[in-house]
Every structure is written in structure tokens, then in C-alpha cells.
Design a protein around this motif. Sequence first.
Motif, short mmCIF file in Angstrom:
data_model
loop_
_atom_site.label_atom_id
_atom_site.label_comp_id
_atom_site.label_asym_id
_atom_site.label_seq_id
_atom_site.Cartn_x
_atom_site.Cartn_y
_atom_site.Cartn_z
N GLU A 106 13.75 28.82 -18.32
CA GLU A 106 13.25 27.53 -18.79
C GLU A 106 12.54 26.80 -17.65
N SER A 107 11.41 26.20 -17.96
CA SER A 107 10.66 25.45 -16.95
C SER A 107 11.44 24.22 -16.52
N PRO A 108 11.59 24.01 -15.19
CA PRO A 108 12.33 22.84 -14.74
C PRO A 108 11.59 21.54 -15.03
N GLY A 109 10.26 21.60 -15.13
CA GLY A 109 9.49 20.40 -15.41
C GLY A 109 9.37 19.50 -14.19
N ILE A 110 8.38 18.63 -14.21
CA ILE A 110 8.12 17.70 -13.12
C ILE A 110 8.24 16.28 -13.65
N PRO A 111 9.00 15.41 -12.99
CA PRO A 111 9.12 14.03 -13.48
C PRO A 111 7.79 13.29 -13.35
N ALA A 112 7.50 12.45 -14.33
CA ALA A 112 6.28 11.65 -14.30
C ALA A 112 6.37 10.59 -13.20
N TRP A 113 5.22 10.14 -12.75
CA TRP A 113 5.15 9.12 -11.69
C TRP A 113 4.89 7.78 -12.36
N SER A 114 5.94 7.08 -12.71
CA SER A 114 5.84 5.85 -13.50
C SER A 114 5.71 4.62 -12.60
N ILE A 115 4.50 4.43 -12.07
CA ILE A 115 4.28 3.30 -11.17
C ILE A 115 3.37 2.24 -11.80
N GLY A 116 2.84 2.50 -12.98
CA GLY A 116 1.96 1.52 -13.63
C GLY A 116 0.53 1.61 -13.12
N MET A 119 -7.40 11.09 2.91
CA MET A 119 -6.63 11.19 1.67
C MET A 119 -5.17 11.46 1.97
N LEU A 120 -4.92 12.40 2.89
CA LEU A 120 -3.55 12.74 3.24
C LEU A 120 -2.86 11.57 3.94
N ALA A 121 -3.60 10.88 4.82
CA ALA A 121 -3.03 9.74 5.54
C ALA A 121 -2.67 8.61 4.58
N THR A 122 -3.50 8.38 3.56
CA THR A 122 -3.21 7.34 2.57
C THR A 122 -1.94 7.68 1.81
N PHE A 123 -1.80 8.93 1.42
CA PHE A 123 -0.61 9.36 0.68
C PHE A 123 0.66 9.13 1.50
N TYR A 124 0.67 9.59 2.74
CA TYR A 124 1.87 9.45 3.55
C TYR A 124 2.08 8.00 4.00
N GLY A 125 1.00 7.25 4.21
CA GLY A 125 1.15 5.85 4.56
C GLY A 125 1.77 5.05 3.42
N ALA A 126 1.33 5.33 2.20
CA ALA A 126 1.89 4.64 1.03
C ALA A 126 3.38 4.95 0.88
N ARG A 127 3.75 6.21 1.07
CA ARG A 127 5.16 6.60 0.94
C ARG A 127 6.00 6.01 2.08
N ARG A 128 5.39 5.89 3.26
CA ARG A 128 6.14 5.41 4.42
C ARG A 128 6.37 3.90 4.37
N TYR A 144 5.58 1.74 1.63
CA TYR A 144 5.92 1.18 0.32
C TYR A 144 6.72 2.19 -0.49
N PRO A 145 7.90 2.55 0.03
CA PRO A 145 8.67 3.62 -0.63
C PRO A 145 9.14 3.24 -2.03
N GLY A 146 9.27 1.96 -2.31
CA GLY A 146 9.73 1.57 -3.63
C GLY A 146 8.79 1.98 -4.74
N HIS A 147 7.50 2.07 -4.43
CA HIS A 147 6.51 2.43 -5.43
C HIS A 147 6.04 3.88 -5.29
N TYR A 148 5.91 4.35 -4.06
CA TYR A 148 5.15 5.58 -3.84
C TYR A 148 5.97 6.75 -3.27
N ALA A 149 7.26 6.56 -3.05
CA ALA A 149 8.03 7.62 -2.39
C ALA A 149 8.85 8.45 -3.36
N SER A 150 8.36 8.67 -4.56
CA SER A 150 9.10 9.51 -5.51
C SER A 150 9.03 10.96 -5.07
#
Length: 295
Positions: free
Chosen positions: A42-52, A107-116, A118-124
Motif C-alpha cells: 500500500e502506498s504510504p502517501g504524502i501529507p498535503a501542505w496546508s498553509i493557505g 530557490m534552495l536558500a528560500t526553501f531552507y530560510g523559510a523552514r528555519r 518560520y517553522p510554524g508555516h513552512y517546516a512540515s
Amino acid sequence: MPPESQVDAPLILASLIILGILGCSLTLWIRHIQKPRDTINESPGIPAWSIGWVNFGIFICAMVIAVFMAQNIGVALFFEASSEGEAPRELTPWIAVLAVLLLQLPMLATFYGARRFYPGHYASELNVSTLSAVTALRQALPYFLMYLPVIWIVTLLWTSLLNALEAAGAIESFAPQELITLFQAGGSPLAIGILVIMAIVLAPIVEEIIFRGCIYRFLKSQTTRLPAQILSSCIFSMMHANLMSFVPLVIVGIVLARLYEKSGNLMVSISFHAFFNAFSLCMLFITSMSQAIPQ
């Protein structure tokens, strides 16, 4: 007596590689079809990114601004300002290296900067299963061999359609991607080697994080799985800005998203992407040495 025709070794090698892949693909598809349904995991599936939409829009805008600023700073640092009426600067291997870095790294720096910051929104979490790099490569290889001929068929059909539209005057002639032309033209071996490494390592990592790990997961939170796969794959294909590769890359993007869902780990999609880029560059190198294969 007529001179003996010269053997075209690159043509023979390319033909053997294609026949080998077709044989492997057919064998894998037969095994897949014959596999009992109850043995398929069975596919484990990927959770959606529900950030609005607002937070997702902020993330995309930040990424676009980061790329824009990096490219403008790079141009200011490494190139003299061009005078009015001057011909566009010719694409060279080193300019291509800089262009890829100034696109991928922001692009990569933006992704890791957002997670670092603003973890409440982007660190899923991106993954729901844990895989080593070797395991991910082993899982991706059979799927790459299975789906590559499907991508070839789509490419042939799409190219035939574009050729028919061009012959009918419905569209103008279309050019290959600039990087493909660059690889065929040659240049600095060191720069070409760096471009190859970036195409096989850096590009798959960055593009899978952004397009599957972020864009696909967000769209999945707004709609169902298949529309999210198709829409994110269209965005992925449009980023490459080439009509000839548009539909084939949409299919590649859908396959990558489905592998992400099936495996539960982005490393499998990254591995498939790396195999695809490596194979494309390998065949480009082989065909560029052939006198019989049209360039």
C-alpha cells in the motif's frame, strides 16, 4: 569498387542502449502486471501542505525575488553593461554554470530560510518513510527503466504534432533548449563537467524539493491527488521554457509525483530525476559524435 561504408560506432552504441532499455522495460511491465494484487504494498502517501494561499503566495514571491536579486547581482558582478544595440551575449559553458547556480541556489536558500525562520508555516515534514540514498536509488531504477519508453513514445507523438503544426503554418519553428545546444557545441571541458554534475545532482535535488515537496503538496491541499499532480507538472514543465519538451516533461513530472506518493520519500523522486537527466546527457553525448544521427 565503391568504398566501404564506415561503421558508425555511436549509432550502434545508442541503438544497443535503446534496445536494452526496451527489453528491461518490457520485462518489468510483464512482472508488474503478473504480480498478485495482494502482494503490492500500500502506498504510504504524502501529507498535503496546508498553509493557505496567502502563505504559499508569500513563499513563491520570496523565491522569485531571491532569484531575481541573485541574477541581477551576478550580472552586475561578472558582466559589463551592454551598450544599446549590442548583440545578445552568446551562451558559453561558464555563463551557463553561473546561470544555473543563480537559479537553483536562491530557490534552495528560500526553501531552507523559510523552514528555519518560520517553522510554524513552512517546516512540515517532506517524507513519511525513511530511506537511505542507496535504497532510494535501488527503488527508483526499475521505475526509470519502466517509464522511460513511455516518455519516448510521448516525445515522438508530441514532436510529430509540433512538426505537423509547423508545416501547416500554425506555429513558428521551435528551437531546442539552449543547454542542449550548448552541450552539442562543446566548450570548456571543466565547465561542461560542472554543468553535468549540476544537472545530475543539484537540479534534481532543488527541483524535487520545490515542485514535488512544496508546490505539489500545496496543490494537493487544495484539490485531489491527480489534478495536483497534473497542475504541478505543468508548472514544472513551463519552468523549462521550451515548447518541444513541454508535454514530455509534464509526463515526467506526473511520474515523479506518483513515485513520491508511492515511496513516501522524496529521495526516490530525486533519484529518478537524476537517472533521467544522466541518461539524457549520456545519449546527447553519444549522438553528438555520430555522423548518421540527425542533430
